[in-house]
Design a protein around this motif. Structure first.
Motif, PDB file in Angstrom:
ATOM      1  N   VAL A  98      47.159  53.968  45.305  1.00  0.00           N
ATOM      2  CA  VAL A  98      46.992  52.531  45.556  1.00  0.00           C
ATOM      3  C   VAL A  98      46.735  52.312  47.050  1.00  0.00           C
ATOM      4  O   VAL A  98      45.827  51.566  47.441  1.00  0.00           O
ATOM      5  CB  VAL A  98      48.252  51.746  45.090  1.00  0.00           C
ATOM      6  N   ILE A  99      47.527  52.996  47.878  1.00  0.00           N
ATOM      7  CA  ILE A  99      47.351  52.846  49.340  1.00  0.00           C
ATOM      8  C   ILE A  99      45.976  53.371  49.749  1.00  0.00           C
ATOM      9  O   ILE A  99      45.272  52.767  50.558  1.00  0.00           O
ATOM     10  CB  ILE A  99      48.433  53.619  50.146  1.00  0.00           C
ATOM     11  N   ARG A 100      45.575  54.479  49.149  1.00  0.00           N
ATOM     12  CA  ARG A 100      44.284  55.088  49.519  1.00  0.00           C
ATOM     13  C   ARG A 100      43.133  54.121  49.209  1.00  0.00           C
ATOM     14  O   ARG A 100      42.231  53.917  50.022  1.00  0.00           O
ATOM     15  CB  ARG A 100      44.093  56.404  48.768  1.00  0.00           C
ATOM     16  N   LYS A 101      43.204  53.534  48.029  1.00  0.00           N
ATOM     17  CA  LYS A 101      42.153  52.590  47.634  1.00  0.00           C
ATOM     18  C   LYS A 101      42.096  51.425  48.629  1.00  0.00           C
ATOM     19  O   LYS A 101      41.025  50.977  49.037  1.00  0.00           O
ATOM     20  CB  LYS A 101      42.471  52.070  46.226  1.00  0.00           C
ATOM     21  N   GLU A 102      43.283  50.983  49.015  1.00  0.00           N
ATOM     22  CA  GLU A 102      43.360  49.853  49.944  1.00  0.00           C
ATOM     23  C   GLU A 102      42.777  50.238  51.308  1.00  0.00           C
ATOM     24  O   GLU A 102      42.000  49.483  51.893  1.00  0.00           O
ATOM     25  CB  GLU A 102      44.834  49.484  50.093  1.00  0.00           C
ATOM     26  N   LEU A 103      43.142  51.423  51.799  1.00  0.00           N
ATOM     27  CA  LEU A 103      42.619  51.870  53.097  1.00  0.00           C
ATOM     28  C   LEU A 103      41.101  51.995  53.045  1.00  0.00           C
ATOM     29  O   LEU A 103      40.394  51.577  53.971  1.00  0.00           O
ATOM     30  CB  LEU A 103      43.236  53.224  53.483  1.00  0.00           C
ATOM     31  N   LEU A 104      40.591  52.564  51.948  1.00  0.00           N
ATOM     32  CA  LEU A 104      39.142  52.761  51.844  1.00  0.00           C
ATOM     33  C   LEU A 104      38.373  51.450  51.732  1.00  0.00           C
ATOM     34  O   LEU A 104      37.173  51.414  51.987  1.00  0.00           O
ATOM     35  CB  LEU A 104      38.821  53.656  50.628  1.00  0.00           C
ATOM     36  N   SER A 105      39.085  50.388  51.374  1.00  0.00           N
ATOM     37  CA  SER A 105      38.408  49.085  51.274  1.00  0.00           C
ATOM     38  C   SER A 105      38.245  48.431  52.653  1.00  0.00           C
ATOM     39  O   SER A 105      37.525  47.451  52.807  1.00  0.00           O
ATOM     40  CB  SER A 105      39.191  48.145  50.351  1.00  0.00           C
ATOM     41  N   LEU A 106      38.932  48.991  53.664  1.00  0.00           N
ATOM     42  CA  LEU A 106      38.846  48.403  55.008  1.00  0.00           C
ATOM     43  C   LEU A 106      37.603  48.917  55.727  1.00  0.00           C
ATOM     44  O   LEU A 106      37.238  50.092  55.580  1.00  0.00           O
ATOM     45  CB  LEU A 106      40.102  48.748  55.826  1.00  0.00           C
TER      46      LEU A 106
END
Ligand code: SF4
Length: 234
Positions: free
Chosen positions: A123-131
């Motif tokens: 979940v965190i990875r997906k969020e980081l990659l969206s930045l």
């Protein structure tokens, strides 16, 4: 003879040793009551497309202004930030990226990195990659070193090594990551696995800088007998 990720880890542990990465200035954070994990986040962005020695200069500039602080960086004037991180190269882009991630963490997690990192790694990875400007290598460096999550970081040194040995897969980021993780995750669990991912990434960097450079120095290379590329380098 094929070189598996586990064998590579064993050879490099003997040759290079256990490396305590990611480097952070603990004394600075103790003195200023700041979170050392934020220095890792900043370093992971600053190290994009540049040598670590340039990142160190930029980090020193930020420290001199007490700006290795999430809230302070989120509120800082972009022009001042750009000037401070100039030694790291691509400073206009990187200043925007640093501001973005700091504002994001401040607004969404109240500047509390425990709240950010406590969640599921994917979940965190997906969020980081969206930045904006956060790609897989930067996201995974943040997850592994700041979040202490079990994920292997694939950098340019690892890709080069995989092309040269070569490994049994294509050399896309995801395929290399899966290849390294599969065998190491069978051998190690929990903190031991995280330690192995941290060590192996750091060991490959040190190894590549010493031996497997763009123009490799194959004499005395600890994995010489496993490598298909060496003939081409003579
Ligand atoms: S033998 Fe040469 S090309 Fe192969 S891994 Fe070692 S340094 Fe790199």
């Amino acid at each position: 003879m094929k070189l598996s990720p586990l064998k590579l880890y064993q050879i490099l542990t003997k040759k290079v040793g256990n490396l305590n990465w990611w480097p952070v200035d603990k004394k600075y954070h103790e003195k200023n009551s700041t979170d050392p994990r934020f220095e890792i986040i900043v370093g992971a962005v600053l190290t994009q497309n540049t040598a670590w020695s340039n990142v160190e200069k930029a980090l020193l500039n930020l420290k001199s202004q007490k700006m290795l602080n999430l809230e302070k960086l989120a509120n800082e004037d972009i022009k001042k930030l750009t000037k401070l991180i100039r030694p790291s190269g691509f400073f206009n882009q990187k200043a925007i990226r640093l501001k973005n991630i700091s504002i994001y963490l401040k607004n969404k997690y109240n500047s509390n990195l425990d709240r950010f990192f406590i969640r599921d790694m994917n979940v965190i990875r997906k969020e980081l990659l969206s930045l904006n400007g956060i790609g897989p290598e930067t996201a995974d460096s943040i997850l592994l070193y700041a979040g202490n999550k079990p994920i292997f970081v694939v950098d340019a040194y690892t890709k080069r090594l995989c092309e040269r040995i070569p490994i049994d897969t294509n050399i896309s980021y995801n395929e290399i990551q899966k290849y390294f993780q599969k065998e190491l995750a069978e051998k190690y669990q929990g903190e031991e696995l995280i330690k192995a991912y941290k060590n192996l990434h750091a060991q490959i960097v040190i190894f590549a800088k010493k031996y497997c450079k763009k123009k490799p120095i194959c004499k005395n290379c600890p994995i010489f007998k496993h490598c298909n590329f060496k003939e081409k380098s003579f």
